[in-house]
Design a protein around this motif. Structure first.
Motif, mmCIF file in Angstrom:
data_model
loop_
_atom_site.group_PDB
_atom_site.id
_atom_site.type_symbol
_atom_site.label_atom_id
_atom_site.label_comp_id
_atom_site.label_asym_id
_atom_site.label_seq_id
_atom_site.Cartn_x
_atom_site.Cartn_y
_atom_site.Cartn_z
ATOM 1 N N GLY A 55 -37.306 -5.704 48.415
ATOM 2 C CA GLY A 55 -37.482 -4.547 47.542
ATOM 3 C C GLY A 55 -36.193 -4.031 46.932
ATOM 4 N N ARG A 71 -39.413 5.610 38.550
ATOM 5 C CA ARG A 71 -38.411 5.266 39.571
ATOM 6 C C ARG A 71 -37.502 4.158 39.037
ATOM 7 N N LYS A 105 -33.996 -7.778 43.437
ATOM 8 C CA LYS A 105 -33.487 -9.109 43.071
ATOM 9 C C LYS A 105 -34.369 -9.746 41.986
ATOM 10 N N SER A 106 -35.681 -9.782 42.252
ATOM 11 C CA SER A 106 -36.582 -10.398 41.268
ATOM 12 C C SER A 106 -36.574 -9.594 39.970
ATOM 13 N N THR A 107 -36.556 -8.277 40.100
ATOM 14 C CA THR A 107 -36.524 -7.415 38.915
ATOM 15 C C THR A 107 -35.296 -7.741 38.068
HETATM 16 N N1 LIG Z 1 -43.920 -3.191 37.807
HETATM 17 C C1 LIG Z 1 -43.516 -2.452 38.839
HETATM 18 N N2 LIG Z 1 -43.864 -1.154 38.943
HETATM 19 C C2 LIG Z 1 -43.442 -0.393 39.964
HETATM 20 N N3 LIG Z 1 -42.661 -0.838 40.965
HETATM 21 C C3 LIG Z 1 -42.295 -2.120 40.921
HETATM 22 C C4 LIG Z 1 -42.687 -2.999 39.868
HETATM 23 N N4 LIG Z 1 -42.147 -4.214 40.095
HETATM 24 C C5 LIG Z 1 -41.453 -4.102 41.241
HETATM 25 N N5 LIG Z 1 -41.535 -2.860 41.744
HETATM 26 C C6 LIG Z 1 -40.869 -2.339 42.942
HETATM 27 O O1 LIG Z 1 -39.480 -2.491 42.713
HETATM 28 C C7 LIG Z 1 -38.794 -2.788 43.907
HETATM 29 C C8 LIG Z 1 -37.968 -4.045 43.700
HETATM 30 O O2 LIG Z 1 -38.852 -5.163 43.633
HETATM 31 P P1 LIG Z 1 -38.298 -6.648 43.545
HETATM 32 O O3 LIG Z 1 -39.469 -7.563 43.574
HETATM 33 O O4 LIG Z 1 -37.364 -6.741 42.412
HETATM 34 O O5 LIG Z 1 -37.470 -6.740 44.890
HETATM 35 P P2 LIG Z 1 -36.852 -8.017 45.627
HETATM 36 O O6 LIG Z 1 -35.461 -7.640 46.026
HETATM 37 O O7 LIG Z 1 -37.008 -9.226 44.801
HETATM 38 O O8 LIG Z 1 -37.783 -8.053 46.917
HETATM 39 P P3 LIG Z 1 -38.257 -9.253 47.878
HETATM 40 O O9 LIG Z 1 -37.046 -9.751 48.615
HETATM 41 O O10 LIG Z 1 -39.209 -8.572 48.807
HETATM 42 O O11 LIG Z 1 -38.909 -10.296 47.032
HETATM 43 C C9 LIG Z 1 -39.870 -2.895 44.990
HETATM 44 O O12 LIG Z 1 -39.896 -1.678 45.689
HETATM 45 C C10 LIG Z 1 -41.148 -3.118 44.206
HETATM 46 O O13 LIG Z 1 -42.249 -2.587 44.884
#
Ligand SMILES: Nc1ncnc2c1ncn2[C@@H]1O[C@H](COP(=O)(O)OP(=O)(O)OP(=O)(O)O)[C@@H](O)[C@H]1O
Length: 335
Positions: free
Chosen positions: A72, A49, A75-77
């Motif tokens: 989700g 994905r 942002k962190s990614t």
């Molecule tokens: N290593 C991974 N493998 C599979 N899915 C992942 C992985 N890391 C993150 N995700 C998924 O990727 C999506 C984005 O995650 P991320 O932590 O970047 O979102 P975010 O915008 O920072 O969220 P939040 O505001 O909840 O902290 C989420 O659906 C999360 O479950």
């Protein structure tokens, strides 16, 4: 600081007349200094994905970029890809040679049943001199808490301790993943003031992740709204433009926080799904939602508007990508 105030004064002055053109100019400043980090067409794919795709932005020294988006949305990614904690599966991430990053993650893997003092927290992963610890704790206003147990800190004090840890090694780039989480409103204002002071005194670039979809730190140069891709980007508008907000939260809020006006026609629901203009709800943005966010007038004052595409060539938006690219960031001008 004065420069920023001037920028907002100019934004306000322009908004009465040629608002869109003014915004366009301010949203795409010419960056003459070498960016600390630069992302172009970045995508991260895990377990079949795409977590984010087509992400483009750069951060210069002294610049503040704020990522917003629902839970989700990636942002962190994106932040992890920017600093190299995660490897991008497509696109390019360029970092200045020898870049020093101070990273405050959203979650800390610490065994909270073990006693841990603030000054020990500072050196958990790598050593620091006593003077460096003292200076960082002083700068974040918690020197008096050096011997305090981390478990007993308030939410605001804990975030300051994490900030102290991040700035102690004098980073070029500070990455703060939701630095105001668990902090009340006045604590939030105080923390944003502190982040501003750190930027002003050290000149570091800052990548800020905010849980708030509408209110961001006023000093932010560029807000980027993510939902698996860049939905829209722009400058925040200063809160002091809104008398109601000022009445509610006071003048200090007006100097520290700013509204961000989204430029896409869909709404991000708290569960990450997307509500479209026609009321329908889908898991993601549609190709024709929210991609066309920066509007340029052509040939001067009263010419027809042209639209700048903010995605990479494979974004699936069904538009003609054959026209000449705009700038160097892979943006395409629609015919
Ligand atoms: N290593 C991974 N493998 C599979 N899915 C992942 C992985 N890391 C993150 N995700 C998924 O990727 C999506 C984005 O995650 P991320 O932590 O970047 O979102 P975010 O915008 O920072 O969220 P939040 O505001 O909840 O902290 C989420 O659906 C999360 O479950």
């Amino acid at each position: 600081m004065l420069l920023h105030q001037l920028r907002y004064a100019i934004t306000c002055a322009i908004s009465g007349g040629n608002r869109l053109f003014g915004k366009m100019m301010l949203q795409t400043p010419t960056k003459t200094v070498q960016p600390l980090v630069s992302l172009a067409g970045v995508g991260v794919r895990r377990q079949g994905r795409w977590l984010v795709r087509g992400v483009e932005f750069s951060i210069a020294p002294g610049e503040i970029v704020t990522l917003i988006g629902p839970n989700g949305s990636g942002k962190s990614t994106t932040a992890k890809a920017a600093i190299g904690v995660l490897k991008a599966d497509e696109g390019t991430v360029e970092r200045k040679a020898g870049l020093k990053v101070g990273y405050v993650p959203q979650k800390l893997a610490v065994d909270w049943t073990m006693p841990l003092t603030v000054d020990r927290l500072m050196t958990l992963t790598s050593p620091l001199k006593g003077a460096e610890i003292d200076a960082a704790l002083e700068a974040t206003g918690i020197r008096h808490l050096a011997r305090a147990e981390v478990q007993h800190l308030s939410g605001g004090e804990f975030q300051r301790a994490l900030l102290a840890r991040a700035i102690a090694r004098k980073p070029d780039l500070l990455v703060l993943d939701e630095p105001v989480q668990g902090v009340d409103f006045s604590g939030e204002i105080a923390l944003y003031d502190l982040i501003k002071t750190i930027r002003n005194t050290t000149g570091c670039g800052i990548l800020l992740i905010s849980h708030d979809l509408h209110v961001v730190m006023a000093e932010t140069d560029t807000v980027i709204c993510l939902n698996g891709h860049v939905c829209c980007r722009g400058t925040p508008e200063i809160v002091s433009q809104s008398p109601e907000y000022l009445k509610l939260f006071g003048a200090r809020a007006g100097q520290t926080l700013a509204f961000y006006n989204h430029n896409h026609d869909h709404t991000h629901l708290p569960d990450g799904r997307v509500q479209h203009a026609d009321g329908s709800i889908t898991d993601d943005c549609r190709p024709d939602d929210g991609h066309h966010v920066e509007i340029l007038p052509t040939g001067g004052k009263a010419g027809p508007m042209r639209i700048v595409h903010t995605h990479g060539p494979n974004c699936g938006c069904d538009h003609d990508h054959s026209a000449a690219p705009v700038g160097s960031k892979g943006e395409r001008r629609d015919a």
